[in-house]
Motif scaffolding. Sequence first.
Motif, PDB file in Angstrom:
ATOM      1  N   ARG A  16     -20.635 -20.096  38.724  1.00 39.52           N
ATOM      2  CA  ARG A  16     -21.007 -21.459  39.274  1.00 39.52           C
ATOM      3  C   ARG A  16     -22.632 -21.695  38.640  1.00 39.52           C
ATOM      4  N   ASN A  42      -7.566 -23.895  39.962  1.00 39.80           N
ATOM      5  CA  ASN A  42      -8.319 -23.673  39.137  1.00 39.80           C
ATOM      6  C   ASN A  42      -9.256 -22.709  39.985  1.00 39.80           C
ATOM      7  N   THR A  43     -10.819 -22.490  39.076  1.00 40.40           N
ATOM      8  CA  THR A  43     -11.466 -21.619  39.545  1.00 40.40           C
ATOM      9  C   THR A  43     -11.757 -21.567  40.888  1.00 40.40           C
ATOM     10  N   HIS A  62     -18.904 -17.845  42.555  1.00 39.17           N
ATOM     11  CA  HIS A  62     -19.304 -17.009  41.666  1.00 39.17           C
ATOM     12  C   HIS A  62     -20.720 -16.809  40.757  1.00 39.17           C
ATOM     13  N   GLN A 102     -11.773 -26.438  36.035  1.00 38.50           N
ATOM     14  CA  GLN A 102     -12.262 -25.392  35.971  1.00 38.50           C
ATOM     15  C   GLN A 102     -13.874 -25.130  36.017  1.00 38.50           C
ATOM     16  N   ARG A 103     -14.917 -26.050  36.299  1.00 36.23           N
ATOM     17  CA  ARG A 103     -15.926 -26.178  36.818  1.00 36.23           C
ATOM     18  C   ARG A 103     -16.322 -26.811  38.207  1.00 36.23           C
ATOM     19  N   SER A 138      -8.891 -19.935  43.227  1.00 38.10           N
ATOM     20  CA  SER A 138      -8.836 -18.767  43.598  1.00 38.10           C
ATOM     21  C   SER A 138      -9.579 -18.600  44.196  1.00 38.10           C
ATOM     22  N   GLU A 139     -11.590 -18.801  43.625  1.00 32.41           N
ATOM     23  CA  GLU A 139     -12.211 -17.902  44.661  1.00 32.41           C
ATOM     24  C   GLU A 139     -12.081 -18.227  46.250  1.00 32.41           C
ATOM     25  N   ASP A 185     -11.934 -10.409  45.668  1.00 30.27           N
ATOM     26  CA  ASP A 185     -11.341 -11.522  44.691  1.00 30.27           C
ATOM     27  C   ASP A 185     -12.037 -10.732  43.217  1.00 30.27           C
TER      28      ASP A 185
END
Length: 556
Positions: free
Chosen positions: A554, A237-238, A551, A218-219, A241-242, A480
């Motif tokens: 992040r 993962n994030t 994000h 995720q990171r 998605s971004e 988003d």
Amino acid sequence: MTASSTLSKTTAPVASAGDLLSTRQRGELFRVYNYYRLVLGILLIGLLLVDTTSFDGRFRQLDYFQAGVISYLAVNAFIAVLMLTGFQPSERNISVSILLDILIIHGLLVSSSGITNGMANLVIVSVAAGNIMTPGRMGTFYAALATLSSLAIALWAMLEQGKSADDVVSAGSLGIVYFVTAAALQYIAIRLRRSETLANSRARSLAELEQINQQIIQRMRTGILVLDREGQVRLMNTAASEMLAGYTFSAQSAEIEKTTGAHFLPASLLTGFKSWLLHPQQIIAPFQPTITSPPIQATFAHLDQNSGELVLVFLEDISRVTQQAQQIKLASLGQLTASIAHEIRNPLGAISHAAQLLDESPNMDNTDQKMLAIIHRHSKRVNAIIENVLGVSRREASAAELIDLQPWLEQFRDGFVQSRSPHKSVLIRLSVQPDTHPSARFDTSQLEQILINLCDNGLRFSQLHCGEAKIEIITGIAADGACAFIDIKDYGPGIAKENTSSVFEPFFTTDKSGTGLGLYLAKELCEANQAHLSLINTKRPGCCFRIMFAHPGRII
């Protein structure tokens, strides 16, 4: 040291024999055992309803036997009712129950036909149950108590009833069975519970490793997707998605997603995915999710080489690769500017000095004055170009911090207007999207440098076009729902369509007095902070530059 070895040291040690069962497990086992005791009590009550003379042995004290059986059933029924109401027996409660069972059964043996009665085998069940639920010293004590009780009954029968010594031998044999049962069950129970504890420990380690892997995935800055062969997203993962936020999906996929809740790839990426399935060696072209998003390169790989049902997709922000190339280019540019700055500035200084000396000459006519003005203006422009190039090449690494954009922009606007107001009237309108609290992770000094550049450009072109130096700054949260943005809108003539793709190139400018490095430097600073600067179409006069931040969670 690996993660698994580190985790193995943090897991709990193997439990001791006394701690093998949890309260819940012990309660469940005791519940089952109490059901057995209820059934046993009912069977003993049924024994009283038949003709006792049909048995080989006779009851020595039938009244005591009847009272004992009824009491035994009543106690067990009461315990069952308590457990139905949610009562959880403690280890002490269980120990007392096992001890009472052993004593009550031996009391029934005394009132019936003695130790030779088949009912003596029921004691083995009680000893076994006690060693399962409370192993250790207490389990051994159950076997010892049962053995002593059996021997006491046999000796009493031999001394008081005139029975033979065979009863003592039978009692001794039962005692051996009690101890063997206790030892065997304690050994088995300990081995089973240790195996269970080890399995739980490994399960916790695996869960912790899975949690660490999830955190790492995720990171990660690389977007990761897991797909089936139909292009349906199984995991995202994030970062992915971004990257895909706000992307347009195909009409068919959008309809399926709306009706079934399944998630599919965006239209362009889905086309590339199907093309890759047919030609696995093919590399699809980069795509851009939205006009404000950086270009993304997707690569595919089969998650399971044997079945090939699931596909792993890596989404890489090409702007980072471009950023690395830009760093190399800037390093070369720094070396170049360092070597030529002295060579250019020396003759430039001589030209400027000569122009100043000519300006002091009393024999200068109007034509000569105009020529001197041209020399001064272009000397300053060349010097500005050198300063800007040096500023780009000497750019320091970003020191990002979390910024609450609304108060920070208010402070920036007030300071900017105050620094410009003594020279000219400046109007900057700041607005924030309703019900949003935008925040971003960015180097504040570099963000200030970017906004000064964009605001100066916007005010200058607004002044030239409409006669009033005014711009609008808008901040909020993107579609988003996580990434913040800042829009800088001016009221100038806008940029010609054929020049929109060149505005961020170094030395490109439509202003004769400009150096063409302002927007280039602004874009470089944005990319250094994982943000993206773009020119967007607002369908209105003037230009709108958007800073799309990464994000805020992040790490840069």
